[in-house]
Design an enzyme around this catalytic site. Structure first.
Site, short mmCIF file in Angstrom:
data_model
loop_
_atom_site.label_atom_id
_atom_site.label_comp_id
_atom_site.label_asym_id
_atom_site.label_seq_id
_atom_site.Cartn_x
_atom_site.Cartn_y
_atom_site.Cartn_z
CG PHE A 127 -1.96 1.07 1.13
CD1 PHE A 127 -2.98 0.98 0.19
CD2 PHE A 127 -1.91 2.18 1.94
CE1 PHE A 127 -3.92 1.99 0.07
CE2 PHE A 127 -2.86 3.19 1.83
CZ PHE A 127 -3.86 3.10 0.89
CG ASP A 165 0.55 -2.50 6.79
OD1 ASP A 165 -0.53 -2.82 7.33
OD2 ASP A 165 0.65 -1.57 5.97
CE1 TYR A 198 -9.27 2.34 6.89
CE2 TYR A 198 -8.33 3.54 8.74
CZ TYR A 198 -8.28 3.16 7.42
OH TYR A 198 -7.24 3.57 6.63
CE LYS A 199 -7.28 -1.05 5.46
NZ LYS A 199 -7.90 -0.48 4.25
NE ARG A 259 -9.21 -3.21 -2.61
CZ ARG A 259 -8.78 -2.58 -1.53
NH1 ARG A 259 -7.60 -2.89 -1.00
NH2 ARG A 259 -9.52 -1.66 -0.93
#
Lengths: 426, 426
Positions: free
Chosen positions: B136, B211, B236-237, B385
Site C-alpha cells: 500500500f 503491516d 476500520y477494516k 477487489r
C-alpha cells in the site's frame, strides 16, 4: 463622563449586578446552544470545551447513515475524503486565514511535528530552534524530535526563552531557523502580540510557528495580517470539537509550494488514488495531511463549527475581558485574606481568556471546588486554572465561582484528606 | 472417503446450496450484530468494515454522558487517558500479543512512521530499509520519511522487493536494518507466512515491521509465536471500528526499553502530568503514544471490540477460506467467457480474506456492480477487489455477487457512459 475607581466599583458588585450584565450580554443566547449539566459552573472550556446541543444528532447521523448505510460510498458521496480541507476552510475565518490554507490533522503534537519540521527545513543553513521554557511541554518534546529529524547526526540546537529571561531579543540571531511560540500561555494565560512578535522573528530572518491551542475561539487571531508563517491549533478547547478532536495546521500561502511535509502519508499525496510508488506532495496545504482522518471525531467538530459560524469574535473578546476582569477583581476584593496570587497578566492586551491563581494547596482547592460544581483545573506545581469560554460562561457563573472559592478557603474544607493529591491525570 | 473434482463440484452448486451452507455456519449469528442496508451485498469490509449494531448507542453515550456531563472529569472518571492502552489490550488477543504490548495511535501512516523509525534506530550501523514495491503506497511514502529521519544528510537506502523479483533473499544482507512488509497484500490478497518470513529477516540480523492492515480480524495472527519485532494495523477494516478509526502499534516486549519514539508527544511521556521540560519515554509501549487521542473515534472502536471479544478467529479463518474459495470457483465456472483473471493466490495458505479480479474495464464494472447493490472496490489500474468479512458476509452473498457480476458482463451494461471513470476517490 464618570470615572470610577475599580477598587470601589467592585465593592458595589453583587450577584444581581452579574445577572444584569448577563441580561444585556449579546452572546448570552449562545448558552442555549450548549448542553451543560445542572448545577455546574464550567470553567475548564480552555481544556475541554462543552458539548454543543447539535453534536449528538450530527454524530449519530454520520454513524448511522454515512457509515452504516453509505458505507465505503461515503468517501465520495458524503465528502469524507475532502473533510480535512473542507472543515479546515470553516476554521480559517476564526484565525484570519484564507480558504485552502487550513487542514485538519492528527493530534496537535503530530501536527506540530509536521509544520515545525517543514519550517526548519525552509531555513537549511540555520541550526537553532527557539521555544519557550514555559510552553505546554509537548511542544518542547516535539521540538526534540524536530531537532533530530532536521539536524541528523548533529541535532539542531535549542534555545529557550522565558519571561524572566533570556528574552526573544537575547536569543534571536542569524543562526535561528524557527521560533515556536504559544499565542496564549497554557498556564498563565499570558498572550503575545502575534503581529509584533512575528515581525521581530522575521527581522532576524527566521520563521515563526504559532501554537494557537489556547487562543483559537478565545481571542481574535489574524495570521494573515500578522504575516505569520505556520500555525497549529487545538479544536477541543474553545472550539468545542469534542475530546481529542483533530488539530489543525495552517501555512501561509507563500510557503505552500516549498514546504516539505515530514510525515508523508498518502492523504498528502498529489495523486493518492493513482497509487504511485513515490511520494509527491499535494498542491497547497493538503500536503500536510497524513493518513485517513478519524471521521467520527471530525464529525463532532463539524457540528460545533455550525455554532462558530454564527459567532462574532470581537464580541467574544469583549465578553472574555469582562469575565476575566470581573473574576480578577472579585478575587482581589474577596480573597485577600488568603495567600492566593493572580498569576495572569492584569493588562487586558496581555491576557487570553483564562486566569491562573497560585496557591500552594491549589490541587486540593480545585478538587474541593469541583465537589461544589465549580470545575476548573490544576497545573503542577501550584496553579489553579479557570477558563472563561464566552459562549457559555455567564457573569453570574463568575460570581458563583468566586463565592465557592471563598467558601472553600474560609471553611478550609480543602484540608480534608479526600482532596489530597492522588495519581489523577488532569 | 469420497474425492470430488472441484470443477465438477462447482457445477452442482446453486443458491440453495449456499443458503444451506449459511444455515450450518457457526458464525452466521454474528450477522445480526451488524447493521447493513437492505439489498446490499457488502464486499468492501476490507476497506471500511460494517457498522456494529451496538456502536450508535455507545458513541452517543460517550458524547452525551462522558463528554456532555462528565466534561473534563472524564479524563479520570471514564478512563479516557488510559484508553489507547486499555483498548490496545483488547486488540492484543487478535494478533497474538500480550497485555501492555499494544497501543492505539493516530493514523496508520503516522504509526508506521513511529515504529519503523524506532526499529531502524535499533540497528544503527545498518543503512538499508527493505519494502515491497507493491505495498500500500503510504507505507513507501512513510518509509521515505523514515529514511531521511534516521539517515540524516545521507538518507538510508531503500531496496524494493516484488513477487517478480528481486526477492527478499536477494536483498537481505548485513546492511539491512529493517524490513517492512504487509502481512496480506492490499490488492492481491496474497498472504505472507509471518513466522517464516520473520525468521528469514532475523537470520540476516534485521528487524521486521509487519503491516497488519489487511489481516487483523481476517486471519489469525500470532506475532508472539512468530517472534516478530514491530507491527502496525488498521481498525476500520475487518475490525469495524468506523471510518478512520485509530491505528494500533505493537512492539515485542524485548524492544520496549530500547525503542525510541520518533514522535515525542506528551502522552508518551513517563510523567505527563508533572509537565517536565524534557522528554522521557514512558515505560513499555505507551512511549509510542503521541498526543491527545481522538476519543469519539476510539469509542466507536471500543463498541466493535465488544463483538470481537466473542469471536473465534479459527472459525473466521475457516469461513473466510470457504467464502473466497466459493467465489473463485464460481468466477472460474461462470465467467470464463470474459477476460477476467483471478489475481489472488489459489493456494489457501497464501490468501487473506479478499479476492482480486483483473479486467481492463474494472472501474466501470465495479460501478455497475455497486448500482446493483454489490459493493466492492477498484484499485488502479485494473483490479476489482472483493473482501469477505466472515462475520457478516454469507455464502448466499457470494452467490449473489457472482450472479451480479455475470449479469453486468453479459449485459455489457458497464459500457454505459455513467460508469465511465471520473475523479472518484475510492
Amino acid at each position: 463622563m464618570q470615572s470610577t475607581d475599580p477598587a470601589t466599583a467592585v465593592q458595589t458588585i453583587d450577584r444581581a449586578t452579574c445577572t444584569s450584565l448577563d441580561a444585556v450580554d449579546p452572546l448570552a443566547p449562545f448558552r442555549d446552544r450548549f448542553s451543560l449539566p445542572e448545577g455546574v459552573v464550567y470553567l475548564d472550556g480552555n481544556s475541554l470545551g462543552a458539548l454543543p446541543r447539535g453534536t449528538r444528532a450530527h454524530v449519530d447521523r454520520v454513524v448511522a447513515e454515512e457509515w452504516g448505510v453509505g458505507l465505503i460510498r461515503s468517501w465520495n458521496d458524503a465528502g469524507w475524503f475532502a473533510k480535512p480541507q473542507s472543515v479546515g476552510d470553516r476554521i480559517a475565518p476564526l484565525i484570519g486565514a484564507g480558504p485552502g490554507e487550513v487542514v485538519l490533522g492528527d493530534s496537535t503534537s503530530a501536527s506540530l511535528f509536521q509544520v515545525a519540521t517543514a519550517a526548519a527545513r525552509l531555513r537549511p543553513g540555520r541550526r537553532v530552534v527557539v521555544a519557550e521554557r514555559g510552553s505546554f511541554p509537548t511542544d518542547l518534546y516535539v521540538l526534540e524530535s524536530v531537532q533530530e529529524t532536521v539536524g541528523g547526526p548533529a541535532p539542531l540546537e535549542r534555545r529557550l526563552v522565558h519571561e524572566d529571561g533570556p528574552t526573544l531579543e537575547d536569543v534571536l540571531d542569524e543562526d535561528v531557523a524557527v521560533v515556536v511560540l504559544s499565542h496564549v500561555d497554557y498556564r498563565t494565560g499570558r498572550m503575545h502580540d502575534l503581529a509584533e512578535v512575528t515581525r521581530r522573528v522575521h527581522d532576524a530572518g527566521a520563521l515563526v510557528v504559532w501554537d494557537l491551542c489556547h487562543s483559537v475561539g478565545a481571542v481574535p487571531v489574524d495570521l494573515t495580517s500578522a504575516d505569520a508563517d505556520f500555525a497549529v491549533g487545538c479544536t477541543y478547547k474553545y472550539l468545542n470539537g469534542g475530546p481529542g478532536a483533530p488539530s489543525f495546521m495552517w501555512a501561509a500561502a507563500r510557503h505552500h509550494d516549498a514546504a516539505r511535509p515530514a510525515l508523508t502519508g498518502w492523504h498528502g499525496h498529489a495523486r493518492p488514488f493513482e497509487f504511485p510508488v513515490g511520494f509527491e506532495p499535494a498542491p497547497g496545504v493538503a500536503r500536510f495531511r497524513v493518513g485517513t482522518p478519524q471521521l467520527l471525531s471530525l464529525a463532532a467538530l463539524e457540528a460545533s463549527l455550525d455554532v462558530w459560524a454564527d459567532v462574532d469574535l470581537d464580541l467574544v473578546r469583549e465578553k472574555s475581558l469582562r469575565l476575566t476582569e470581573l473574576f480578577i477583581s472579585l478575587v482581589d476584593h474577596r480573597l485577600g485574606r488568603w495567600p492566593v496570587e493572580v498569576v495572569t497578566p492584569r493588562r487586558s492586551s496581555l491576557r487570553g481568556s483564562q486566569v491562573a491563581l497560585r496557591h500552594e494547596s491549589g490541587y486540593a482547592i480545585v478538587q474541593a471546588l469541583i465537589e461544589r460544581g465549580v470545575i476548573g483545573d490544576f497545573r503542577a506545581p501550584d496553579l489553579m486554572r479557570f477558563g472563561f469560554a464566552p459562549l457559555y460562561v455567564s457573569h453570574a457563573d463568575v460570581w458563583d465561582a468566586v463565592d465557592a472559592l471563598e467558601d472553600v478557603l474560609a471553611s478550609e474544607v480543602w484540608r480534608e484528606p479526600r482532596f489530597a493529591r492522588r495519581g489523577d491525570v488532569t
